[in-house]
Design an enzyme around this catalytic site. Structure first.
Site, PDB file in Angstrom:
ATOM      1  CB  SER A  69      -0.196  -7.370   0.443  1.00  0.00           C
ATOM      2  OG  SER A  69       0.353  -8.152  -0.584  1.00  0.00           O
TER       3      SER A  69
ATOM      4  CB  CYS B  92      -2.529  -0.486  -9.358  1.00  0.00           C
ATOM      5  SG  CYS B  92      -4.561  -0.951  -9.640  1.00  0.00           S
TER       6      CYS B  92
ATOM      7  CB  CYS C   5      -7.406   0.701  -9.080  1.00  0.00           C
ATOM      8  SG  CYS C   5      -7.453  -0.911  -8.561  1.00  0.00           S
TER       9      CYS C   5
END
Length: 392
Positions: free
Chosen positions: A14, A200, A100
């Site tokens: 990310s 996660c 998720c």
RNA sequence: UGACCCGUGGUGUAAUUGGCAACACAACUGAUUUUGGUUCAGUAGAGUCCAGGUUCGAGCCCUGGCGGGUCAA
């Protein structure tokens, strides 16, 4: 200038995604989500969300983008963790990460981003987007990541057009080593951080401990089913009238084999599992062939080639079938060829989908190992993920 | 009761007809993996049912127990 909110997690992927977005000229804001506070069952060496948040903040600072934190833990608990427990309790093997994405990252997190006037949300997933115009309407495609080894399109298999239209995947065209390289070149604090693992957001946990918060220990019998018992079942011809036999788990019964040990509760085990049985003395390892939570029995077989481990097909009920490409949805009694994946990182397998009123029957060209209810089957047309559904 | 066989790490087996115990499975740790799947690598673990004896030396030979099994009646 278009505004993008990136879900910055404190990992390399990310971080690099955020960097690339900025390069591309977007107005980028970083949003870190807290989804889980508890430490029950957590591996002690694993880091806490506070650490991740701190590092994410450092990345944002380095990139000179605004940084905020949102706490979504209430929703996460309700929509992901509770689902997980419920599924395990019912004897299925859920995939919390798929949920998720559908329920958190591309739902309430997306809402949070929109509140900040974002045009898009971005994540560090290894997958790509494409577009097609059908009947004058733009349709979004979900494509596999370029890095075949890391492809994460599977985890996004439950997204819909609406969600996809707002999504950006800035690193989908890169391979992992390239991502690391960019992170190093840019001196991002996450460049050498280890990839995250485990569920996660809950993180790396000791699952038995974690599950035992809500699921009780409940000793029951382990029954070994001999390979030769499967012979009859394997003779079923592949034809329409046998779909039900071919596409559901084998209905093992206690008298199909003999008791060879005790387990801690059938709901703690999953098909194909090898570890944790605690039964030795065999020439080859034992694998779980099936579980029966109502009788609290687990069935096992010796050897990775045991026929009870393999099945021809699977079924997805109409309620659980999801088409990313709504325009390609099968009509009742239609059938079509696809490449299908039944677990993350599993190779795609050739199969035919048969749409019937009650749902979709998927018949593979080759028998598949470890088809497990609760997991998602995702069907692809080449690189494009067309649809998915929970295996019954 | 008589005869025979067996008793080795958690489990199942192996050990040139005497030289300090091997393999598989399980367990544990690590790698891989955004699902405890799988896979991969490594670690630990018995001094061989007990008590005597023979021998430089016994898991392997002898004696007696104990335990389990088989065939006999």
């Amino acid at each position: 200038m278009q505004k993008v909110v990136i879900g910055l997690s404190g990992g390399v992927d990310s971080s690099v995604a955020a960097f690339l977005l900025k390069e591309q000229g977007y107005d980028v804001t970083a949003l870190f989500m807290v989804n889980w506070h508890e430490r029950v069952g957590a591996i002690t060496s694993a880091c806490t969300w506070e650490e991740d948040a701190l590092i994410a903040k450092m990345v944002a600072k380095k990139l000179d983008i605004p940084f905020q934190i949102v706490d979504l833990s209430k929703d996460y608990k309700k929509r992901v963790v509770d689902y997980m427990f419920k599924e395990y309790k019912a004897g299925r093997t859920p995939n919390p990460d798929v949920l998720c994405n559908r329920e958190i990252k591309f739902d309430i997190f997306l809402d949070e981003a929109l509140k900040l006037n974002a045009d898009f949300v971005a994540t560090g997933h290894y997958c790509q987007k494409g577009e097609a115009v059908v009947n004058g309407k733009t349709i979004h495609k979900l494509l596999a990541g370029k890095d075949k080894n890391k492809d994460q399109s599977y985890f996004l298999c439950q997204l819909n057009q609406e969600q996809l239209s707002k999504a950006l995947f800035p690193i989908g065209h890169l391979e992992k080593p390239e991502v690391r390289k960019i992170a190093r070149e840019q001196n991002l604090p996450t460049a050498e951080r280890k990839d995250s693992q485990g569920i996660c957001f809950v993180g790396k946990v000791d699952l038995p401990t974690f599950l035992q918060q809500q699921l009780e220990r409940k000793p029951g019998n382990v029954i070994e089913v001999p390979a030769k018992f499967m012979e009859k079942k394997k003779q079923v011809p592949i034809s329409e009238e046998n779909f039900k036999k071919l596409c559901f788990s084998y209905p093992f019964k206690p008298w199909n084999g003999k008791v060879i040990g005790e387990h801690e509760g059938a709901h703690f085990y999953t098909i194909g599992q090898r570890k944790g049985l605690n039964i030795g003395g065999y020439k080859e390892p034992l694998f779980v062939l099936g579980t029966d939570v109502s009788r609290n029995i687990i069935y096992v077989g010796e050897g990775k080639q045991h026929p009870g481990l393999y099945r021809r097909g699977l079924f997805i009920s109409s309620n659980d079938a999801h088409w990313i490409r709504e325009d390609q949805m099968l009509k009742t009694n239609e059938n079509r060829r696809f490449d299908v994946r039944i677990r993350y990182r599993q190779p795609l397998e050739k199969a035919s989908l048969y749409q019937r009123d009650e749902g979709i029957y998927i018949l593979f060209d080759q028998e598949q190992r470890g088809i497990t209810s609760g997991q998602f089957a995702a069907w692809y047309d080449g690189e494009e993920l067309i649809g998915s559904g929970v295996i019954a």
